[in-house]
Design a protein around this motif. Sequence first.
Motif, PDB file in Angstrom:
ATOM      1  N   LEU A 107     -23.195  61.499 -58.332  1.00  0.00           N
ATOM      2  CA  LEU A 107     -22.546  61.632 -57.036  1.00  0.00           C
ATOM      3  C   LEU A 107     -22.705  60.390 -56.170  1.00  0.00           C
ATOM      4  O   LEU A 107     -22.150  60.325 -55.078  1.00  0.00           O
ATOM      5  N   GLY A 108     -23.470  59.409 -56.659  1.00  0.00           N
ATOM      6  CA  GLY A 108     -23.532  58.121 -55.988  1.00  0.00           C
ATOM      7  C   GLY A 108     -24.694  57.888 -55.066  1.00  0.00           C
ATOM      8  O   GLY A 108     -24.684  56.913 -54.300  1.00  0.00           O
ATOM      9  N   ALA A 109     -25.708  58.751 -55.086  1.00  0.00           N
ATOM     10  CA  ALA A 109     -26.866  58.552 -54.206  1.00  0.00           C
ATOM     11  C   ALA A 109     -27.401  57.131 -54.364  1.00  0.00           C
ATOM     12  O   ALA A 109     -27.621  56.664 -55.485  1.00  0.00           O
ATOM     13  N   ASN A 110     -27.612  56.427 -53.244  1.00  0.00           N
ATOM     14  CA  ASN A 110     -27.978  55.014 -53.321  1.00  0.00           C
ATOM     15  C   ASN A 110     -29.421  54.787 -53.741  1.00  0.00           C
ATOM     16  O   ASN A 110     -29.786  53.694 -54.156  1.00  0.00           O
ATOM     17  N   LYS A 111     -30.263  55.801 -53.604  1.00  0.00           N
ATOM     18  CA  LYS A 111     -31.633  55.720 -54.110  1.00  0.00           C
ATOM     19  C   LYS A 111     -32.085  57.129 -54.465  1.00  0.00           C
ATOM     20  O   LYS A 111     -31.828  58.087 -53.726  1.00  0.00           O
ATOM     21  N   ARG A 112     -32.753  57.246 -55.596  1.00  0.00           N
ATOM     22  CA  ARG A 112     -33.222  58.546 -56.051  1.00  0.00           C
ATOM     23  C   ARG A 112     -34.725  58.480 -56.268  1.00  0.00           C
ATOM     24  O   ARG A 112     -35.226  57.637 -57.013  1.00  0.00           O
ATOM     25  N   ILE A 113     -35.435  59.390 -55.602  1.00  0.00           N
ATOM     26  CA  ILE A 113     -36.897  59.438 -55.675  1.00  0.00           C
ATOM     27  C   ILE A 113     -37.305  60.770 -56.288  1.00  0.00           C
ATOM     28  O   ILE A 113     -36.908  61.836 -55.804  1.00  0.00           O
ATOM     29  N   ALA A 167     -31.082  67.705 -61.170  1.00  0.00           N
ATOM     30  CA  ALA A 167     -30.767  67.276 -59.807  1.00  0.00           C
ATOM     31  C   ALA A 167     -30.675  65.756 -59.723  1.00  0.00           C
ATOM     32  O   ALA A 167     -29.770  65.209 -59.083  1.00  0.00           O
ATOM     33  N   LEU A 168     -31.593  65.064 -60.367  1.00  0.00           N
ATOM     34  CA  LEU A 168     -31.547  63.597 -60.357  1.00  0.00           C
ATOM     35  C   LEU A 168     -30.308  63.081 -61.084  1.00  0.00           C
ATOM     36  O   LEU A 168     -29.655  62.136 -60.633  1.00  0.00           O
ATOM     37  N   MET A 169     -29.971  63.694 -62.218  1.00  0.00           N
ATOM     38  CA  MET A 169     -28.804  63.248 -62.973  1.00  0.00           C
ATOM     39  C   MET A 169     -27.529  63.424 -62.149  1.00  0.00           C
ATOM     40  O   MET A 169     -26.667  62.526 -62.109  1.00  0.00           O
ATOM     41  N   LEU A 170     -27.400  64.560 -61.466  1.00  0.00           N
ATOM     42  CA  LEU A 170     -26.206  64.801 -60.670  1.00  0.00           C
ATOM     43  C   LEU A 170     -26.200  63.957 -59.399  1.00  0.00           C
ATOM     44  O   LEU A 170     -25.133  63.506 -58.954  1.00  0.00           O
ATOM     45  N   ALA A 171     -27.369  63.736 -58.802  1.00  0.00           N
ATOM     46  CA  ALA A 171     -27.431  62.860 -57.630  1.00  0.00           C
ATOM     47  C   ALA A 171     -26.964  61.454 -57.985  1.00  0.00           C
ATOM     48  O   ALA A 171     -26.258  60.794 -57.205  1.00  0.00           O
ATOM     49  N   SER A 225     -23.702  61.702 -51.265  1.00  0.00           N
ATOM     50  CA  SER A 225     -22.732  60.636 -51.513  1.00  0.00           C
ATOM     51  C   SER A 225     -23.458  59.302 -51.547  1.00  0.00           C
ATOM     52  O   SER A 225     -24.694  59.241 -51.468  1.00  0.00           O
ATOM     53  N   GLY A 226     -22.692  58.235 -51.626  1.00  0.00           N
ATOM     54  CA  GLY A 226     -23.268  56.901 -51.640  1.00  0.00           C
ATOM     55  C   GLY A 226     -23.946  56.521 -50.343  1.00  0.00           C
ATOM     56  O   GLY A 226     -24.658  55.508 -50.292  1.00  0.00           O
ATOM     57  N   ASN A 227     -23.762  57.309 -49.290  1.00  0.00           N
ATOM     58  CA  ASN A 227     -24.451  57.064 -48.028  1.00  0.00           C
ATOM     59  C   ASN A 227     -25.896  57.537 -48.043  1.00  0.00           C
ATOM     60  O   ASN A 227     -26.652  57.238 -47.117  1.00  0.00           O
ATOM     61  N   ASP A 228     -26.266  58.289 -49.078  1.00  0.00           N
ATOM     62  CA  ASP A 228     -27.520  59.025 -49.040  1.00  0.00           C
ATOM     63  C   ASP A 228     -28.540  58.549 -50.065  1.00  0.00           C
ATOM     64  O   ASP A 228     -28.195  58.189 -51.188  1.00  0.00           O
ATOM     65  N   SER A 229     -29.798  58.605 -49.661  1.00  0.00           N
ATOM     66  CA  SER A 229     -30.900  58.581 -50.615  1.00  0.00           C
ATOM     67  C   SER A 229     -31.290  60.025 -50.873  1.00  0.00           C
ATOM     68  O   SER A 229     -31.123  60.893 -50.011  1.00  0.00           O
ATOM     69  N   LYS A 234     -35.128  57.975 -68.685  1.00  0.00           N
ATOM     70  CA  LYS A 234     -33.727  58.378 -68.745  1.00  0.00           C
ATOM     71  C   LYS A 234     -32.877  57.662 -67.700  1.00  0.00           C
ATOM     72  O   LYS A 234     -31.654  57.866 -67.644  1.00  0.00           O
ATOM     73  N   GLY A 235     -33.519  56.839 -66.867  1.00  0.00           N
ATOM     74  CA  GLY A 235     -32.777  56.117 -65.832  1.00  0.00           C
ATOM     75  C   GLY A 235     -32.284  57.003 -64.712  1.00  0.00           C
ATOM     76  O   GLY A 235     -31.310  56.677 -64.034  1.00  0.00           O
ATOM     77  N   LEU A 236     -32.965  58.138 -64.486  1.00  0.00           N
ATOM     78  CA  LEU A 236     -32.505  59.093 -63.484  1.00  0.00           C
ATOM     79  C   LEU A 236     -33.058  58.808 -62.094  1.00  0.00           C
ATOM     80  O   LEU A 236     -32.454  59.205 -61.094  1.00  0.00           O
ATOM     81  N   ALA A 237     -34.221  58.150 -62.013  1.00  0.00           N
ATOM     82  CA  ALA A 237     -34.867  57.905 -60.727  1.00  0.00           C
ATOM     83  C   ALA A 237     -35.147  56.421 -60.543  1.00  0.00           C
ATOM     84  O   ALA A 237     -35.503  55.724 -61.488  1.00  0.00           O
ATOM     85  N   ASP A 238     -34.977  55.959 -59.303  1.00  0.00           N
ATOM     86  CA  ASP A 238     -35.344  54.584 -58.962  1.00  0.00           C
ATOM     87  C   ASP A 238     -36.836  54.485 -58.686  1.00  0.00           C
ATOM     88  O   ASP A 238     -37.459  53.457 -58.941  1.00  0.00           O
ATOM     89  N   VAL A 239     -37.395  55.571 -58.143  1.00  0.00           N
ATOM     90  CA  VAL A 239     -38.820  55.622 -57.801  1.00  0.00           C
ATOM     91  C   VAL A 239     -39.360  56.958 -58.279  1.00  0.00           C
ATOM     92  O   VAL A 239     -38.748  58.008 -58.040  1.00  0.00           O
ATOM     93  N   VAL A 240     -40.488  56.953 -58.977  1.00  0.00           N
ATOM     94  CA  VAL A 240     -41.162  58.196 -59.356  1.00  0.00           C
ATOM     95  C   VAL A 240     -42.565  58.189 -58.766  1.00  0.00           C
ATOM     96  O   VAL A 240     -43.257  57.172 -58.781  1.00  0.00           O
TER      97      VAL A 240
END
Length: 358
Positions: free
Chosen positions: A199-205, A192-196, A175-179, A220-226
């Motif tokens: 689902l509102g993940a606040n940061k995606r690595i 997984a990144l697209m669905l995260a 949820s939005g509470n999660d990285s 693709k704008g799927l990750a904030d950090v790679v």
Amino acid sequence: MTAFIPKTMHAAFLPGDSTVSLRDVPVPEPGHGEVLIKVKASTICGSDIRCIYREHLGKGPERHQGVICGHEPAGIIVKSGPGLRRFKDGDRVLVYHISGCGVCNDCRRGYMISCISEQFRRAYGWQSDGGMAEYMLAEEKDLVFLPNELTYADGAQVACGFGTVYEAMHKIGISGNDSALVVGLGPVGLAALMLAKALGANKRIGVDAMADRLDLAKSKGLADVVLLSDASALGKVREATNGHGCERSLDCSANDKGRLLTIQGARQWGHIAFVGEGGTVSFNPSSDIIHDQKVIYGSWVTSIWLIEELVERLVTWKIHPDDLITHRFPLERASEAYRLMAEGKCGKVAICFDEELK
């Protein structure tokens, strides 16, 4: 007007020596409770590469039985057998790729992937003819309705890869509470990144050993950090999360070092899902799991009810799994498609027909 259906069709087979064999075979006739589907898109799964394309693995009832390959199909019903209860000619559908007995406990829960019947459990593309052909047979109970808002290529991806990831995320909760940390950015990791993100993940690595995959996730704008999966990756995960690690962590790499990073990159009280198949992992239970109160879930494919839920949510979220398809091929070029997928220097690879062959 009834669709014209030829007597024979082209179909692809995997001999198990890293080649593809194209043959002309009869178009099948649907029996009771079955439908004939005009295939529009059939994507290639990594499990097909590992277990069938390179060599035939599996024993007993789960062994590959020389059938038409492909277990991620979507298309339109063009002919129905007697006894259908819900679907009809003209319906757009995707196929849940395990056909279970329907009466064991797991099947009644919707988890035909875990069907215990050695006699009746059959996987499309493994023990029953799959979707790498112009037409395929499927049992009505294995179908999921595909809304007009989604493409057939969207549906093909949901049939396995996206459904598998959604199942894992359902178990660990995002949820939005999660990285979210995703290790291994092949097609499943990208899903997984697209669905995260949806689902509102606040940061995606995202972490991978191949720079091309990192670039794809970023573009693709799927990750904030790679991050490149080297010795510095764990420190960089913690740096990106203020020293804590991620609340939710998924391994899609099936690599021992990748799995260890998935565990160690999760924060205290974190939830972890292992999705990638094969390989091993070694970790210290006390320092890596017990003392930090972490939980590891194993997640194998998905249930048909969660696939139906995912299809609905994709429409609501206005996202398209087919955005992750980097290469589309006609059936006649299936050999090239499988070779590319086996090399891994790509996103998702699809065999497409008609309007899906862009």
